[in-house]
Write an enzyme that holds these catalytic residues in place. Structure first.
Site, PDB file in Angstrom:
ATOM      1  CB  CYS A  25      33.631  34.812  40.449  1.00 52.29           C
ATOM      2  SG  CYS A  25      35.047  35.377  41.428  1.00 52.29           S
ATOM      3  CB  THR A  26      38.517  34.579  37.362  1.00 52.75           C
ATOM      4  OG1 THR A  26      38.799  35.675  38.249  1.00 52.75           O
ATOM      5  CG2 THR A  26      38.056  35.105  36.009  1.00 52.75           C
TER       6      THR A  26
ATOM      7  CE1 TYR B  23      40.419  45.808  42.969  1.00 54.91           C
ATOM      8  CE2 TYR B  23      40.232  45.133  40.677  1.00 54.91           C
ATOM      9  CZ  TYR B  23      40.920  45.775  41.676  1.00 54.91           C
ATOM     10  OH  TYR B  23      42.121  46.377  41.396  1.00 54.91           O
ATOM     11  N   GLY B  24      34.572  42.832  44.213  1.00 56.73           N
ATOM     12  CA  GLY B  24      33.114  42.718  44.176  1.00 56.73           C
ATOM     13  C   GLY B  24      32.406  43.521  45.245  1.00 56.73           C
TER      14      GLY B  24
ATOM     15  CB  CYS C  92      38.588  40.642  37.825  1.00 52.10           C
ATOM     16  SG  CYS C  92      37.492  41.289  39.113  1.00 52.10           S
TER      17      CYS C  92
ATOM     18  CG  ASP D 137      41.190  38.511  39.830  1.00 51.76           C
ATOM     19  OD1 ASP D 137      40.322  39.386  39.996  1.00 51.76           O
ATOM     20  OD2 ASP D 137      41.013  37.325  40.188  1.00 51.76           O
TER      21      ASP D 137
ATOM     22  CB  SER E 277      33.949  42.663  40.003  1.00 51.86           C
ATOM     23  OG  SER E 277      33.217  41.712  40.715  1.00 51.86           O
TER      24      SER E 277
END
Length: 261
Positions: free
Chosen positions: A182-183, A39-40, A71, A7, A73
């Site tokens: 989202c994790t 990352y988003g 993840c 992630d 995203s």
């Protein structure tokens, strides 16, 4: 067998926890790319290129038998090129929209994710495929991602911050499910439940991912001999600023934190 969980931050620990609960005998590595977190907010091609480069290197150095992209995203963008590049199985995480559609009695549920995930055509397609008879609310929040990171670093999370993030949904009377897309968000499950109320069910992908990993590895494990003692180590791409993070990682049975270069 050795599973690498990946992630951009600590959100993937919610997936690691479920994997460890289901299969504690396996070796696990947890790699988080905090140098590029979150990352988003990356451009799509930048994210794909970064994930491909980093995971190609990690697979070569750490020698896992399977990779979990924990993840949303990264999963919604990089799974196809990763599976073309890597010679081992790659399991991704996507919003549990199908599960929520099956669970929702009011046919009105929400998808809580990062701004990038809620805007992607992949998410729209999941809704079209599995929830076309439902009213689906989409809410992207970077604040909740940051709050989850802060919570794992030992900070106390104020409920008004959660309320502010969820404000668009708090007036809905028939919203009965929320997908944690989202994790990071399962790390805030207690706070989210307090704000949303007991009538709202929280749905995440952890159990489904653990079952998928099991289905891919059980046959190989049956053939393997000389199973090593289960170990778990964490790797990051930048030294964390918070010194309490290692103690928090240890609660996930991660015995060390090393810089991955």
């Amino acid at each position: 067998m050795h599973v690498l969980v990946f992630d951009s931050g600590v959100g993937g620990l919610s997936i690691l926890e479920e994997l460890q609960r289901v299969s504690p005998q396996r070796q696990y590595s947890y790699l988080f790319d905090n140098l590029y977190f979150p990352y988003g907010e990356l451009e799509e091609q930048q994210l794909i290129t970064r994930v491909l480069q980093l995971l190609s290197k990690a697979v070569n150095q750490l020698k896992p038998d399977l990779v979990v992209i924990a993840c949303n995203s990264a999963s919604t963008l990089s799974l196809p090129p990763l599976r073309e590049t890597l010679s081992i199985p790659v399991v991704g995480v996507v919003p549990a929209i199908k599960s929520a559609a099956n669970k929702s009695l009011t046919r009105h549920f929400g998808v809580l994710a990062t701004p990038g995930t809620v805007e992607r055509t992949y998410t729209e397609q999941l809704i079209a495929d599995f929830a076309k008879d439902c009213r689906v609310e989409l809410l992207g929040s970077t604040l909740l991602v940051q709050l989850a990171e802060q919570k794992l670093s030992g900070e106390t999370i104020a409920l008004p911050d959660i309320e502010r993030a969820l404000a668009p949904w708090l007036l809905f009377e028939d919203l009965d499910c929320v997908v944690l897309g989202c994790t990071h968000f399962p790390l805030l499950k207690e706070e989210l439940q307090q704000v949303l109320g007991s009538k709202v069910s929280l749905v995440d992908s952890g159990a489904a991912i653990a079952n998928r990993v099991n289905s891919l590895l059980l046959d190989s494990e049956a053939l393997a001999s000389g199973q090593k003692k289960a170990e778990a180590h964490a790797y990051c791409t930048m030294h964390p600023a918070n010194s309490t993070l290692l103690k928090q990682l240890q609660s996930y049975q991660l015995s060390s934190l090393q810089l991955f270069t």
